[in-house]
Design an enzyme around this catalytic site. Structure first.
Site: not given
Ligand code: ATP
Ligand code: MG
Length: 613
Positions: A51, A282, A292
């Site tokens: 995102e 994750r 975030k």
């Molecule tokens: P939010 O959902 O709070 O905006 P997010 O960390 O999930 O934050 P995204 O931009 O939605 O951010 O994540 C992009 C991709 O990275 C998604 O597929 C998510 O599942 C993956 N991702 C996010 N955090 C982790 C993590 N700690 N370990 C592995 N993959 C992650």
């Molecule tokens: Mg996310």
């Protein structure tokens, strides 16, 4: 969630060369199976769907490496898709930084850079299609009423009074939603699935909401926006993704993912074979926070010097710290891919960086806490070149001259007036080798009025120069580094350390174990209890303010003395300062005539729990 308390993995003793390059994991096995069965005709297409509302962090590296890595290993492609369904939080500036970071990690989307917003027209058309199939309806309950009829994890939901609206009425209302006739929140479009499903995600999930807001790419073209689950499944299918890999919290969303694309495929709206979603755990790391929202707070609260502060667990911060893309790939290999949440100890990441930097970084000399050493029997004005290898295991990298002169700089703690047992460095009467130079014998030191050592005196033995037959005639235990006082240049050195000084910042028990050994160990906090808090609906269960756990010594700026060659280092050049650690020429502040180095990681792990913990 998991019944068993998560364990902190500590695989830091595993060495790179002892590991097979591609260990099997369940995702590699799935892809191999699909390739064997011909499910996708040999195609492997994955995607990384950030995102664009912030900077990528260490956790994202795991996802990027997994998705791009799986594609690359199988001759496939990985798409970079910006999941820009929330017009309020997103920004094109983040997109560019995210793309740069993915490239920095070593990956290429080969022209497959997409946006969920590219599909707004199709998503809208499909929504109308669902309405015409009587599989979607406009709900006009208030948000509060909807909460009341949604049910709970144990209680089924109840049908909305609007669920029986006719197709014609739904179509009319939905078109008027799109035309901007209603204010935010007046209506939503829901799929008609099952309000009594055991899975709350299947209880007539909302797929469109009214939001009178400009979007960073589509401007004011829309005042209704599709929701994540619906958008994600369809985007995957439209891009002909084969393996849609996401984190565990989406497991309960998978039935919805499948429902949406199956219905569309059954209705001839999407082509088969459809993508299949898989979930992995994750990355949860000790000694940092990865959510975030907290990263924003750290920056805005000025606890760090911006998003790319080398202490930040962002990937722009990692780069500025001197960490390497290869180090992150090594980490991804070592921790593997699992289906249960667990904690990875920060040491594992640090060890990966050390192992990678060890092969990558040339050796240099820096004296971080200098004190003068005078070789009393070395002629004044003489300068004699000693030669130091640039890398002890890579002779092809050559060697460089280090001028030896009568006056040198050494580390202050390489001299001790009253040495403790086992101290093999300089002390009155003791002998050590000046690395790449001569054996010297210590005569003692001068002190100032306050009792601080100002000058250490030694004599050198001209028969013992390194690389000559005399070098081996006499053995000494100590081997210290030095710089010629006449040639050394000064440099700003930033000694970075862990941002938090406890493994679980903000947790009620931030050490994960009880301080009092007589009490049975408390279970480690659940990873999600500590890490959750980003998504709008995630629960925040942290018990204390994680900011109280910031490490007050995470950054120390000193003026050090470095060898002349380092004046010519280019920004982002990574070196080992012998006996100290791995450092990088700062990508923003280092310049000719003004050297600035950041410490990436020390040579050895020095993080131990304080006494009593
Ligand atoms: P939010 O959902 O709070 O905006 P997010 O960390 O999930 O934050 P995204 O931009 O939605 O951010 O994540 C992009 C991709 O990275 C998604 O597929 C998510 O599942 C993956 N991702 C996010 N955090 C982790 C993590 N700690 N370990 C592995 N993959 C992650
Ligand atoms: Mg996310």
């Amino acid at each position: 969630m998991n019944a068993a308390p998560p364990q902190v993995a500590d695989t830091h003793s595993a060495k790179a060369d002892a590991e097979p390059p591609l260990a099997s994991n369940f995702l590699r096995a799935v892809v191999a199976d699909d390739n064997r069965s011909g499910k996708y005709g040999g195609r492997v297409v994955t995607r990384f769907p950030p995102e664009p509302n912030g900077y990528l962090h260490y956790g994202h590296a795991k996802s990027i490496i997994l998705n791009f890595g799986l594609a690359a290993e199988n001759g496939g492609t990985c798409h970079l898709r910006f999941d820009d369904t929330n017009p309020l939080k997103e920004d094109v500036e983040f997109e560019d930084t995210i793309a740069d970071t993915v490239r920095w990690l070593g990956y290429d989307w080969g022209g497959h850079r997409y946006h969920a917003s590219d599909y707004y027209d199709v998503l809208y058309r499909f929504a109308e299609w669902f309405i015409t199939q009587d599989l979607a309806y406009v709900d006009s309950q208030s948000a509060e009423q909807m909460r009341g009829t949604r049910g709970t994890l144990t209680q089924p939901g109840r049908d909305s009074p609007y669920r029986t609206r006719s197709v014609a009425e739904n179509l009319d209302l939905f078109r008027r939603m799109r035309a901007g006739e209603f204010p935010d929140g007046a209506h939503i479009l829901r799929l008609k699935i099952d309000m009594r499903s055991a899975n709350v995600n299947m209880r007539d999930p909302a797929i469109y909401r009214i939001r009178h807001a400009s979007h960073h790419r589509t401007g004011d073209a829309w005042c209704i926006y599709p929701l994540y689950d619906y958008t994600h499944a369809i985007s995957d299918a439209l891009e002909r993704i084969t393996h849609s890999i996401c984190t565990l919290e989406f497991q309960d969303h998978r039935p919805l993912y499948d429902w949406v694309i199956e219905k569309l495929a059954d209705g001839g709206q999407l082509e088969r074979p459809l993508p299949q979603q898989y979930e992995f755990a994750r990355l949860n790391l000790t000694y940092v926070v990865l959510s975030k929202r907290r990263l924003v707070e750290l920056v805005e609260g000025r606890h760090v010097d911006g998003w790319d502060d080398p202490r930040m667990p962002t990937l722009v911060g990692a780069r500025r710290r001197g960490f390497t893309a290869e180090g992150f790939r090594l980490l991804a290999e070592r921790i593997g891919v699992s289906k249960t949440d667990s904690w990875i100890d920060m040491r594992v990441l640090e060890e990966c960086m050390r192992d990678d930097l060890n092969t990558r970084a040339q050796r240099r000399i820096a004296v971080l806490d200098p004190v003068k050493l005078v070789l009393d029997n070395f002629p004044e004005g003489r300068s004699e070149d000693c030669f130091a290898p640039n890398h002890p295991q890579q002779s092809q990298l050559g060697r460089r001259a280090l001028p030896l002169t009568r006056e040198l700089w050494i580390e202050r703690d390489d001299y001790s007036e009253a040495p403790p047992k086992g101290y093999f460095r300089l002390a009155p009467g003791a002998e050590v080798r000046l690395r790449y130079g001569y054996i010297v014998k210590c005569l003692g030191a001068e002190k100032d009025a306050a009792g601080n050592v100002t000058v250490v005196h030694c004599t050198y033995d001209p028969e013992t120069r390194s690389g000559t037959p005399g070098a081996d005639a006499r053995k000494v235990k100590g081997n210290i580094h030095w710089l010629s006082a006449a040639h050394a240049i000064s440099a700003e050195v930033r000694l970075y350390d862990r941002l938090f000084h406890v493994p679980f910042p903000g947790a009620k028990n931030p050490w994960g174990v009880r301080a009092d050994a007589a009490v049975p160990e408390a279970p480690l906090p659940s990873p999600r209890a500590v890490v959750a808090g980003d998504d709008d609906d995630a629960v925040e269960i942290a018990e204390r303010d994680y900011r109280d756990d910031l490490n007050p010594d995470s950054k120390r700026v000193i003026t050090a003395l470095v060898e002349p060659a380092l004046g010519a280092a280019v920004p982002e050049e990574r070196v080992q300062f012998e006996r100290h650690g791995y450092f990088v020429a700062d990508m923003a502040d280092h310049a000719p005539g003004r050297p600035v180095f950041n410490r990436a990681v020390t040579l050895r792990d020095s993080w131990t729990k304080p006494a009593g913990r």
